[in-house]
Design an enzyme around this catalytic site. Sequence first.
Site, PDB file in Angstrom:
ATOM      1  N   ARG A  82       0.851  -1.192   0.000  1.00 50.50           N
ATOM      2  CA  ARG A  82       0.000   0.000   0.000  1.00 50.50           C
ATOM      3  C   ARG A  82       0.889   1.245   0.000  1.00 50.50           C
ATOM      4  O   ARG A  82       1.971   1.252   0.575  1.00 50.50           O
ATOM      5  CB  ARG A  82      -0.890   0.037   1.250  1.00 50.50           C
ATOM      6  CG  ARG A  82      -2.063  -0.902   1.197  1.00 50.50           C
ATOM      7  CD  ARG A  82      -2.958  -0.709   2.396  1.00 50.50           C
ATOM      8  NE  ARG A  82      -2.271  -1.053   3.619  1.00 50.50           N
ATOM      9  CZ  ARG A  82      -1.769  -0.203   4.484  1.00 50.50           C
ATOM     10  NH1 ARG A  82      -1.889   1.107   4.303  1.00 50.50           N
ATOM     11  NH2 ARG A  82      -1.149  -0.619   5.563  1.00 50.50           N
TER      12      ARG A  82
ATOM     13  N   TYR B 255      -1.492  -3.990  -6.741  1.00 52.82           N
ATOM     14  CA  TYR B 255      -1.160  -4.775  -5.551  1.00 52.82           C
ATOM     15  C   TYR B 255      -2.141  -4.597  -4.399  1.00 52.82           C
ATOM     16  O   TYR B 255      -2.459  -3.479  -4.010  1.00 52.82           O
ATOM     17  CB  TYR B 255       0.241  -4.407  -5.054  1.00 52.82           C
ATOM     18  CG  TYR B 255       0.870  -5.505  -4.229  1.00 52.82           C
ATOM     19  CD1 TYR B 255       1.613  -6.508  -4.839  1.00 52.82           C
ATOM     20  CD2 TYR B 255       0.705  -5.574  -2.850  1.00 52.82           C
ATOM     21  CE1 TYR B 255       2.171  -7.539  -4.091  1.00 52.82           C
ATOM     22  CE2 TYR B 255       1.265  -6.595  -2.102  1.00 52.82           C
ATOM     23  CZ  TYR B 255       2.001  -7.579  -2.729  1.00 52.82           C
ATOM     24  OH  TYR B 255       2.558  -8.603  -1.987  1.00 52.82           O
TER      25      TYR B 255
ATOM     26  N   GLY C  46      -4.259  -4.020  -1.217  1.00 52.67           N
ATOM     27  CA  GLY C  46      -5.239  -3.013  -0.821  1.00 52.67           C
ATOM     28  C   GLY C  46      -5.336  -1.832  -1.782  1.00 52.67           C
ATOM     29  O   GLY C  46      -6.329  -1.103  -1.777  1.00 52.67           O
TER      30      GLY C  46
ATOM     31  N   LYS D  38      -9.523  -2.615   1.830  1.00 52.36           N
ATOM     32  CA  LYS D  38      -9.284  -1.422   2.649  1.00 52.36           C
ATOM     33  C   LYS D  38     -10.124  -0.232   2.175  1.00 52.36           C
ATOM     34  O   LYS D  38     -10.587   0.572   2.970  1.00 52.36           O
ATOM     35  CB  LYS D  38      -7.800  -1.052   2.617  1.00 52.36           C
ATOM     36  CG  LYS D  38      -6.881  -2.168   3.059  1.00 52.36           C
ATOM     37  CD  LYS D  38      -7.129  -2.557   4.478  1.00 52.36           C
ATOM     38  CE  LYS D  38      -6.466  -3.867   4.768  1.00 52.36           C
ATOM     39  NZ  LYS D  38      -5.868  -4.169   5.974  1.00 52.36           N
TER      40      LYS D  38
ATOM     41  N   HIS E 203     -10.382  -2.419  11.682  1.00 51.16           N
ATOM     42  CA  HIS E 203      -9.271  -3.229  11.163  1.00 51.16           C
ATOM     43  C   HIS E 203      -8.996  -4.354  12.173  1.00 51.16           C
ATOM     44  O   HIS E 203      -8.001  -4.349  12.882  1.00 51.16           O
ATOM     45  CB  HIS E 203      -8.052  -2.309  11.009  1.00 51.16           C
ATOM     46  CG  HIS E 203      -6.932  -2.896  10.213  1.00 51.16           C
ATOM     47  ND1 HIS E 203      -5.669  -2.356  10.220  1.00 51.16           N
ATOM     48  CD2 HIS E 203      -6.879  -3.942   9.381  1.00 51.16           C
ATOM     49  CE1 HIS E 203      -4.880  -3.060   9.423  1.00 51.16           C
ATOM     50  NE2 HIS E 203      -5.596  -4.039   8.913  1.00 51.16           N
TER      51      HIS E 203
ATOM     52  N   SER F  53      -1.118  -3.121  10.346  1.00 51.57           N
ATOM     53  CA  SER F  53      -0.725  -4.023   9.260  1.00 51.57           C
ATOM     54  C   SER F  53       0.567  -4.764   9.603  1.00 51.57           C
ATOM     55  O   SER F  53       1.528  -4.152  10.084  1.00 51.57           O
ATOM     56  CB  SER F  53      -0.534  -3.220   7.978  1.00 51.57           C
ATOM     57  OG  SER F  53      -1.739  -2.564   7.674  1.00 51.57           O
ATOM     58  N   ALA F  54       0.548  -6.060   9.342  1.00 51.49           N
ATOM     59  CA  ALA F  54       1.695  -6.945   9.602  1.00 51.49           C
ATOM     60  C   ALA F  54       2.121  -6.963  11.067  1.00 51.49           C
ATOM     61  O   ALA F  54       3.307  -7.056  11.383  1.00 51.49           O
ATOM     62  CB  ALA F  54       2.870  -6.604   8.683  1.00 51.49           C
ATOM     63  N   CYS F  55       1.142  -6.871  11.973  1.00 52.40           N
ATOM     64  CA  CYS F  55       1.437  -6.935  13.409  1.00 52.40           C
ATOM     65  C   CYS F  55       0.727  -8.088  14.101  1.00 52.40           C
ATOM     66  O   CYS F  55       0.630  -8.115  15.323  1.00 52.40           O
ATOM     67  CB  CYS F  55       1.108  -5.614  14.079  1.00 52.40           C
ATOM     68  SG  CYS F  55       2.230  -4.302  13.588  1.00 52.40           S
ATOM     69  N   GLY F  56       0.178  -9.042  13.341  1.00 54.46           N
ATOM     70  CA  GLY F  56      -0.250 -10.275  13.995  1.00 54.46           C
ATOM     71  C   GLY F  56      -1.717 -10.654  13.922  1.00 54.46           C
ATOM     72  O   GLY F  56      -2.122 -11.611  14.581  1.00 54.46           O
TER      73      GLY F  56
ATOM     74  N   ASP G 160      -8.976  -9.808   9.255  1.00 55.89           N
ATOM     75  CA  ASP G 160      -8.490  -8.466   8.912  1.00 55.89           C
ATOM     76  C   ASP G 160      -9.497  -7.347   9.162  1.00 55.89           C
ATOM     77  O   ASP G 160      -9.110  -6.257   9.556  1.00 55.89           O
ATOM     78  CB  ASP G 160      -8.053  -8.440   7.441  1.00 55.89           C
ATOM     79  CG  ASP G 160      -7.156  -7.262   7.108  1.00 55.89           C
ATOM     80  OD1 ASP G 160      -6.195  -7.013   7.865  1.00 55.89           O
ATOM     81  OD2 ASP G 160      -7.415  -6.573   6.113  1.00 55.89           O
TER      82      ASP G 160
ATOM     83  N   ARG H 176       2.626 -12.196  -0.095  1.00 58.65           N
ATOM     84  CA  ARG H 176       1.326 -12.583   0.475  1.00 58.65           C
ATOM     85  C   ARG H 176       0.773 -13.847  -0.157  1.00 58.65           C
ATOM     86  O   ARG H 176       1.108 -14.203  -1.293  1.00 58.65           O
ATOM     87  CB  ARG H 176       0.318 -11.450   0.206  1.00 58.65           C
ATOM     88  CG  ARG H 176       0.726 -10.107   0.818  1.00 58.65           C
ATOM     89  CD  ARG H 176      -0.152  -9.735   1.942  1.00 58.65           C
ATOM     90  NE  ARG H 176       0.366  -8.588   2.689  1.00 58.65           N
ATOM     91  CZ  ARG H 176      -0.192  -8.167   3.813  1.00 58.65           C
ATOM     92  NH1 ARG H 176      -1.270  -8.745   4.289  1.00 58.65           N
ATOM     93  NH2 ARG H 176       0.320  -7.144   4.469  1.00 58.65           N
TER      94      ARG H 176
HETATM   95  P1  GTP Z   1      -1.847  -7.508   7.625  1.00 64.69           P
HETATM   96  O1  GTP Z   1      -2.392  -8.586   6.754  1.00 64.69           O
HETATM   97  O2  GTP Z   1      -0.857  -6.633   6.955  1.00 64.69           O
HETATM   98  O3  GTP Z   1      -2.927  -6.693   8.229  1.00 64.69           O
HETATM   99  O4  GTP Z   1      -0.998  -8.238   8.801  1.00 64.69           O
HETATM  100  P2  GTP Z   1      -1.491  -8.993  10.102  1.00 64.69           P
HETATM  101  O5  GTP Z   1      -1.852  -8.020  11.168  1.00 64.69           O
HETATM  102  O6  GTP Z   1      -2.496 -10.004   9.733  1.00 64.69           O
HETATM  103  O7  GTP Z   1      -0.122  -9.700  10.592  1.00 64.69           O
HETATM  104  P3  GTP Z   1       0.330 -11.221  10.479  1.00 64.69           P
HETATM  105  O8  GTP Z   1      -0.449 -12.103  11.413  1.00 64.69           O
HETATM  106  O9  GTP Z   1       0.383 -11.612   9.078  1.00 64.69           O
HETATM  107  O10 GTP Z   1       1.795 -11.138  11.070  1.00 64.69           O
HETATM  108  C1  GTP Z   1       2.786 -10.326  10.508  1.00 64.69           C
HETATM  109  C2  GTP Z   1       4.167 -10.805  10.921  1.00 64.69           C
HETATM  110  O11 GTP Z   1       4.279 -10.849  12.337  1.00 64.69           O
HETATM  111  C3  GTP Z   1       4.446 -12.227  10.423  1.00 64.69           C
HETATM  112  O12 GTP Z   1       5.760 -12.269   9.948  1.00 64.69           O
HETATM  113  C4  GTP Z   1       4.295 -13.074  11.657  1.00 64.69           C
HETATM  114  O13 GTP Z   1       5.106 -14.223  11.622  1.00 64.69           O
HETATM  115  C5  GTP Z   1       4.676 -12.133  12.791  1.00 64.69           C
HETATM  116  N1  GTP Z   1       3.945 -12.472  14.044  1.00 64.69           N
HETATM  117  C6  GTP Z   1       2.610 -12.659  14.171  1.00 64.69           C
HETATM  118  N2  GTP Z   1       2.283 -12.990  15.444  1.00 64.69           N
HETATM  119  C7  GTP Z   1       3.450 -13.021  16.145  1.00 64.69           C
HETATM  120  C8  GTP Z   1       3.771 -13.300  17.521  1.00 64.69           C
HETATM  121  O14 GTP Z   1       2.936 -13.618  18.358  1.00 64.69           O
HETATM  122  N3  GTP Z   1       5.093 -13.180  17.859  1.00 64.69           N
HETATM  123  C9  GTP Z   1       6.052 -12.845  16.943  1.00 64.69           C
HETATM  124  N4  GTP Z   1       7.308 -12.759  17.372  1.00 64.69           N
HETATM  125  N5  GTP Z   1       5.779 -12.581  15.638  1.00 64.69           N
HETATM  126  C10 GTP Z   1       4.506 -12.665  15.248  1.00 64.69           C
HETATM  127  C1  SPV Z   2      -2.690  -4.243   5.303  1.00 68.00           C
HETATM  128  O1  SPV Z   2      -1.770  -3.526   4.896  1.00 68.00           O
HETATM  129  O2  SPV Z   2      -3.284  -4.019   6.368  1.00 68.00           O
HETATM  130  C2  SPV Z   2      -3.087  -5.423   4.521  1.00 68.00           C
HETATM  131  C3  SPV Z   2      -2.503  -5.587   3.202  1.00 68.00           C
HETATM  132  O3  SPV Z   2      -3.915  -6.212   4.958  1.00 68.00           O
HETATM  133  S1  SPV Z   2      -3.384  -4.697   2.040  1.00 68.00           S
HETATM  134  O4  SPV Z   2      -4.565  -5.492   1.639  1.00 68.00           O
HETATM  135  O5  SPV Z   2      -2.506  -4.490   0.918  1.00 68.00           O
HETATM  136  O6  SPV Z   2      -3.860  -3.454   2.586  1.00 68.00           O
HETATM  137 MN    MN Z   3      -4.567  -5.818   7.320  1.00 68.25          MN
END
Ligand code: GTP
Ligand code: SPV
Ligand code: MN
Length: 578
Positions: A63, A197, A199, A206, A226, A248-251, A273, A364
């Site tokens: 994004r 790509y 979102g 989104k 979210h 995003s990408a925090c778990g 999500d 992804r």
């Molecule tokens: P978006 O799809 O972008 O919204 O991401 P998301 O919030 O769904 O995050 P996702 O669960 O895909 O995790 C993102 C990254 O954090 C990955 O590389 C995971 O392996 C890592 N991660 C998730 N949960 C944990 C946890 O409990 N501990 C650690 N150390 N890393 C984690």
């Molecule tokens: C995020 O960034 O929170 C995602 C990936 O879930 S995207 O769909 O590209 O926004």
């Molecule tokens: Mn997301």
Amino acid sequence: MREFIQDSARHFLPSDVYICNGSSEEQKELADLLVQNGTFIALNQDKRPGSFLARSDPDDVARIEKRTFICSNKQEDAGPSNNCKDPVEMKAHLKSLFHGCMKGRRMYVIPFCMGPKDSQAAKIGIQITDSPYVAYSMTIMTKVSHEFLDKPFIPCIHSVGRPLEAGEKDSPWPCNKEKWIVHFPETREIWSYGSGYGGNALLGKKCLALRIASVLGRDEGWMAEHMLILALSNPQGVKRYVAAAFPSACGKTNLALVKSCLSGWKVECVGDDIAWLHVGEDGALYAINPENGFFGVAPGTSDGSNPNAMEMIKKNTIFTNVALTEDGDVWWEGMTKEPPSGTIIDWKGNIWDRKELAAHPNSRFTVAVKQCPILDSHYDDPKGVRIDAIIFGGRRAFDVPLVLEADNWTHGVFFGANLSSEKTAAAEGSVGDIRRDPFAMLPFCGYHMGDYFQHWLDMGKKIHPNYLPKIYQVNWFRKSKDGGYLWPGFSENVRILRWIFERIGSDCKAISTPIGKIPEISAFEGLEISKEALDELFFVGHAAEKKNLLDAKKYFSTLEPRTPMELKQELDRLEKNL
Ligand code: GTP
Ligand code: SPV
Ligand code: MN
């Protein structure tokens, strides 16, 4: 609808128009076309049946928040956290930019539904796109059918912005250096140009389900968040639903699919999500997942960290920007300790030198919800599922404890409003910088953040006090001085979910701190973790908290005159507690 489609075709000048129906035959045709175009590489059908690898343009990988706009009639309604331009000027600009933008390409019309299709909470969109990759992805991520063609809809216009002259050779991932992701909150329209790509391009996600839906929610008395939605059942079979917001990408995906470390405790998934939250007739808060698929982060996903996700993506999955192994399968950092032997092709399509990353950090998988091995039986319930707890989480190496319970709804809103997190590869920009990301909605709130905070406070008043969800803050990512994570995370996160479950039942004790309540040591029985690590995980530093308080004050002042009074009172209360 006819007018919308005809106007689009007249204006964008595609070579032809196709209306998607979401059938499996259509998916097959799209996949064949994508393979023929070179956008898809078919994976080894014995190892990953029905699955494909796509490599994006190296400049179109996430994004792009700088190029995302909320075009409100009045700039102040978009608020300080959104890019805003005059809607009339922006529309004129987009119209000229889009003129002829689909030359030499097919225009796909995608009638889609977000949410259980018989739900009053569901919303219909029609996406126009010139990207077959986007069309294919939309048939996974949303419900696509002709039955949605004759209903009120939110128009979603998308182009990769690369018209083809007669005889010109296409690239596997057409896109344009110039990108625009534009929302018109008052007229509920979305226009996206230049990116193919995630979102940026799958406009149901989104753009519709968060930015436009947040505005609809404000106007109609509900919330678009979210958040993942999960069910936790105890050994007696009592089930409670929890919604959790992480940036995003925090778990989120990992928690939504978590395999419990506690015997007898079971987690099932409703969504990973986005959650749309409504107050039901009984006064409780109900959640639906508007999506039909997962668009999950690949790196870090492994049989150890997330076996349910690994099971889910064994077939019928699109992988974007991961590495390709010699035997025609996929690989990414963290999938296995050692990369597979043999020649590996990295996400850019080059032979991997085993030095740079093989998969892009924001690579992804795209897969339908029905492949989720722990899908909750109510995932598509038109009424939604009743939410008993809400969690806010961020990625913070320092200062933020493992878990905190809010004293009440207002205090919980204060947690959400103050959420901060390290930036990740999910959006363009420098990874690791801490930024405020209130409610994990900074890039997704379609209006003024101060009004959004007020909306949360108002929603709390609409929920019957007996059903008011308890609110929590978590941080799985605190690090020790030597740089390692203090908390094992993943399946062990279920311990925190169990504590929350038991707190809702209310006969489980908690310890008060100046910033919220924390579990007693018994919550960690049976976990191999040192007393020192636990102390560090829950350490609340006075100096750090004072600084947080000052930062919060400063931040709230940037939202004036729309900062809710109740949140300013929370600042005073915190100051006294400290
Ligand atoms: P978006 O799809 O972008 O919204 O991401 P998301 O919030 O769904 O995050 P996702 O669960 O895909 O995790 C993102 C990254 O954090 C990955 O590389 C995971 O392996 C890592 N991660 C998730 N949960 C944990 C946890 O409990 N501990 C650690 N150390 N890393 C984690
Ligand atoms: C995020 O960034 O929170 C995602 C990936 O879930 S995207 O769909 O590209 O926004
Ligand atoms: Mn997301």
